[in-house]
Design an enzyme around this catalytic site. Structure first.
Site, PDB file in Angstrom:
ATOM      1  N   SER A   1     -54.157   4.237  23.966  1.00 28.24           N
ATOM      2  CA  SER A   1     -55.584   3.949  23.777  1.00 28.24           C
ATOM      3  C   SER A   1     -55.909   2.535  24.247  1.00 28.24           C
ATOM      4  O   SER A   1     -56.914   2.300  24.906  1.00 28.24           O
ATOM      5  CB  SER A   1     -55.958   4.070  22.297  1.00 28.24           C
ATOM      6  N   ASN A   2     -55.055   1.582  23.886  1.00 27.26           N
ATOM      7  CA  ASN A   2     -55.312   0.198  24.268  1.00 27.26           C
ATOM      8  C   ASN A   2     -55.077  -0.041  25.752  1.00 27.26           C
ATOM      9  O   ASN A   2     -55.454  -1.083  26.271  1.00 27.26           O
ATOM     10  CB  ASN A   2     -54.449  -0.753  23.445  1.00 27.26           C
TER      11      ASN A   2
ATOM     12  N   LYS B   1     -46.851   8.073  15.592  1.00 27.87           N
ATOM     13  CA  LYS B   1     -47.621   6.847  15.442  1.00 27.87           C
ATOM     14  C   LYS B   1     -48.861   7.237  14.647  1.00 27.87           C
ATOM     15  O   LYS B   1     -49.679   8.025  15.122  1.00 27.87           O
ATOM     16  CB  LYS B   1     -48.030   6.275  16.801  1.00 27.87           C
TER      17      LYS B   1
ATOM     18  N   SER C   1     -52.225   5.882  13.189  1.00 28.36           N
ATOM     19  CA  SER C   1     -53.169   4.759  13.260  1.00 28.36           C
ATOM     20  C   SER C   1     -54.337   4.931  12.294  1.00 28.36           C
ATOM     21  O   SER C   1     -55.340   4.228  12.424  1.00 28.36           O
ATOM     22  CB  SER C   1     -53.703   4.610  14.689  1.00 28.36           C
TER      23      SER C   1
ATOM     24  N   GLY D   1     -49.831   2.300  13.240  1.00 29.69           N
ATOM     25  CA  GLY D   1     -50.566   1.852  14.424  1.00 29.69           C
ATOM     26  C   GLY D   1     -51.697   0.905  14.082  1.00 29.69           C
ATOM     27  O   GLY D   1     -52.613   0.736  14.891  1.00 29.69           O
TER      28      GLY D   1
END
Lengths: 296, 296, 296, 296
Positions: free
Chosen positions: D45-46, D164, D166, D189
């Protein structure tokens, strides 16, 4: 000038053994052409646009053009997450012959999709687009709701000519209509509220169920135009159970199954979507009121 | 037989220096009596029912009975969190002369308010109630939405005679109408969708803005009954901005301020609610279309 | 000076044939007194406070005072929807001998409960209160979340001495701790995150499951104070399934059933809550690790 | 055997005049290689993965492989909406040399993404994947939350080796850890809850802020491993404000701005994301505690 009003099916995309089947798509459109529809949307949510790769999307855009008559509106759903890619896809759709483009709100980075960011996104796309743009608001898929005030701003751009609002929120739809010029085309995207949407002034509907029973949808729209509200209301109540089944209840798998029953080519959606199992009887009951609309 | 249709204001409760002012309430009702309203709801959400203690609620129930004419419907909002207390309050309302009771969904223990629990709650209340019961669905306050399927079940009880649905969701309203008998009274509780609600078959509206412009609300309802849909639509669009201002935008403080402007006695709500400050000009603009409805 | 730290059970309220049973409440407290708890909360969410009428609440406040030892903290949950009624109830609690009051966020008129409105509400209450105030944030019941920034402001008032945060959101809890003075008491209200809450600096827990297994909760808190993090973690994992069962899964009905199993007097909650049926076996399995904590 | 533990930055993707800049990406990774990180995630995503076209994604996958040392874990974020495309991209990632793939939940057709559909999706991918799979749960972007019970099922597949999460929900994280085998790698996350996540047993963090202050993140993880909880807690509180700023508050635009300040190459994100304007001073204050971590 685009005649933006009436009923549009957001066309389902047929697959054969999981491969894109553009011939089936063309056969479907040829059948729909007899139903009084105002136009077509390809690559929308119901067209499994997010499941197609670049090459497949181009094939769909080209195939549809071959069979959509010039006097009907050809709308292409080509919104992407980035402004850059969306611009590129609008050009591709225009090159393929689409009349206008329907652009879903970008939504992955929800927290950053402020009113300002969304206005810039749509503004930049409209600026560069060789064809008119319609905005697509579908919070149940995107988690983002375009506020009437943002839409009012967007409607001020000469190349942003309308909206498909699938929120199902008639109060919001009325507020959009109230705030935008009368030539800004407000379509509803939810068949269970098609009649009340028309009552408050929507110009038409882009309706999944129009893949299954296009004539009934067109007829409902015509009744309202003719001032026959009671008859329109009756049609609305007739189609609610089926409309729910092919959208919120069973989704695209159910929609395609219903298309098969009515003489179109639906088939199976791509995974993780799936066709409902052991529910043919339920569906057949829902289709009973519409059997004379079946095609060969 | 209760004539459950038409426009009901959910009456605001006036205070004077924070003390209940039943005389002002009675003066308001006497003025409203000339407006063609079908009845009144006391102790509803807009009546700050949750801010009144037991004694105050009894005083309101008694005062309203003194001035509500026999031919209008007197509805009392007396739902509590527990089944036990709700039963008790329905009896109190009946003893005070209310014609029917509006019972909000219990909601504090949201996670436990299953369909089963809600059905038992309403069933037990209806069973013991000396007057008919209407269900009140207002998810924006309660965080709970009664599903059309639960409402269908409740409508099977002979002492549960209707619903006020304030969700603003017209699709859901239509589904409720579709699933319930024709003598089950479906009221809409959201003025910005009053017209589309009537289009799909609601029998009337219980509308905060009817505290401010009762005649316009009644007129809208009459236009639909007479088949004058275009005129009704115009009235709907006229009243949307004001209706939003006195509910979602400014709440009861705004509603009471608007009542003052139109010749009724609003005053200030109890804290933590408050009267909007420095917004009289905005409000006055919103009231311009309705000034001939002002009372003395 | 109040010793605000450690484990508090939000006491369940026993009923006998649906009537308040203060004797059972007193017997329960006497048993809990041996368990190392720091204090008690009465009339909280788990105490069915919203199901009790005024007279019943007064009886509970008085009964608890009789059996809570002076060296333990006696906290009363007396928040109401209006500022006015809350002030009145804080005085009643103080007169009954409570050491401090826990005030839930008013929440019925959600849309109007702005930060400003909430700050004024709590400020006015704290100003008039003869005993210290703690704020109660429980968004799963109220639909309102107090932001860390609002809490930071409230913590500036000398008579607002702490918070019970039941959101279960440890990131938010840490943010509250970061923004408030070290003598502002931050309690967690969710047992499945008791250990991580203590890790980030919470002073203790006000935990439904402490009605059932008070000693284990106290022990977990002590382990963290002694730096025995691995042992505390193990206790946390042991109690998660039971803690979930008596809250989010089965609610107060389940909590009371578990109390019965462990030697306390739980009984049935008032309707529309209910006791789980045919689930004793599930519960008994969940209680196996804690059987030596059973009282007579 | 993959060493799945410790700190991973989900690498930001640098652009130069809106064109992918793989050289800058490689320079960044070379700098990060000195920081004690356990591995890297690309195309997460980042990494603006959803803004890259197919060709760009391949270039990123190849470039990263050139500079990620063999002893660090190379994770690729290649989940797509359809099962078919995800399978294809896992193979592409494997061919490019990634050690494992992180697969986000498909989410566009939210209503149809039942537990059953999601299990089949992940099962089919894991079955065909030449490298191990980790599941990626990020409800704030996808609107879908994988329940602990679904994750428990997925953990039973030998080629699904971790997750992960988040969500920021520590209670849920603990429940996942409780329900999965000890060799199933649970990463958090969300940096503001890194410390409490490690307390309850997470093996590490995949943290946006590790693009900015990798050493502090690694240090926090090490402190917990060494049993130095007080020091770890202090580091946690130090990094909360910065961690929030580069994620929920300012998003990827803010993250890249912070990278620039710390000696990495951030630049601007693609639109509709944007770099915060006139906020350098705020950011500089947030970075003060970490200036000795700045690279050249």
């Amino acid at each position: 000038m685009l005649r933006l009003e009436g009923v549009f099916p957001p066309l389902a995309t047929p697959f054969k053994h999981d491969e894109l089947d553009v011939d089936a798509l063309k056969r479907n459109i040829r059948k729909y052409n007899a139903a009084g529809l105002s136009g077509y949307l390809v690559l929308g949510s119901n067209g499994e646009g997010v499941y197609l790769n670049e090459k497949e999307k181009r094939l769909v855009l080209e195939a549809a053009r071959e069979v959509i008559p010039e006097h009907k509106v050809y709308m292409a759903g080509v919104g992407q997450e980035s402004t850059r890619e969306t611009k590129r896809w609008v050009r591709i759709a225009a090159d393929a012959g689409a009349d206008c483009a329907l652009i879903v709100t970008p939504h992955f980075y929800k927290g950053m999709m402020t009113s300002e960011a969304l206005k810039k996104h749509y503004g930049a796309i409209a600026e560069s687009a060789p064809i008119p743009i319609l905005v697509y608001n579908v919070p149940q898929f995107t988690g983002i709701n375009l506020s009437p005030s943002v839409i009012e701003d967007l409607a001020g751009h000469e190349n942003i000519v309308g909206i498909k609002d699938s929120s199902g929120n008639i109060g919001q739809l009325a507020e959009i209509i109230r705030r935008t010029p009368s030539d800004f085309a407000v379509f509803v995207g939810s068949a269970p509220v098609f009649f009340p949407a028309l009552c408050v002034g929507a110009v038409g509907g882009i309706l999944a169920v129009a893949n299954v029973i296009p004539e009934t949808c067109v007829s409902l729209h015509n009744k309202v135009k003719e001032g026959k509200f009671e008859e329109a209301k009756r049609l609305q109540y007739d189609l609610i159970p089926l409309a729910r089944w092919v959208t919120t209840k069973r989704g695209i798998g159910g929609l395609k199954m219903a298309m098969d029953e009515m003489g179109y080519e639906g088939g199976a959606p791509r995974q993780p979507l799936r066709r409902p199992v052991e529910e043919r009887e339920d569906l057949e009951k829902l289709l009973v009121p519409f059997l004379d609309e079946r095609v060969m």
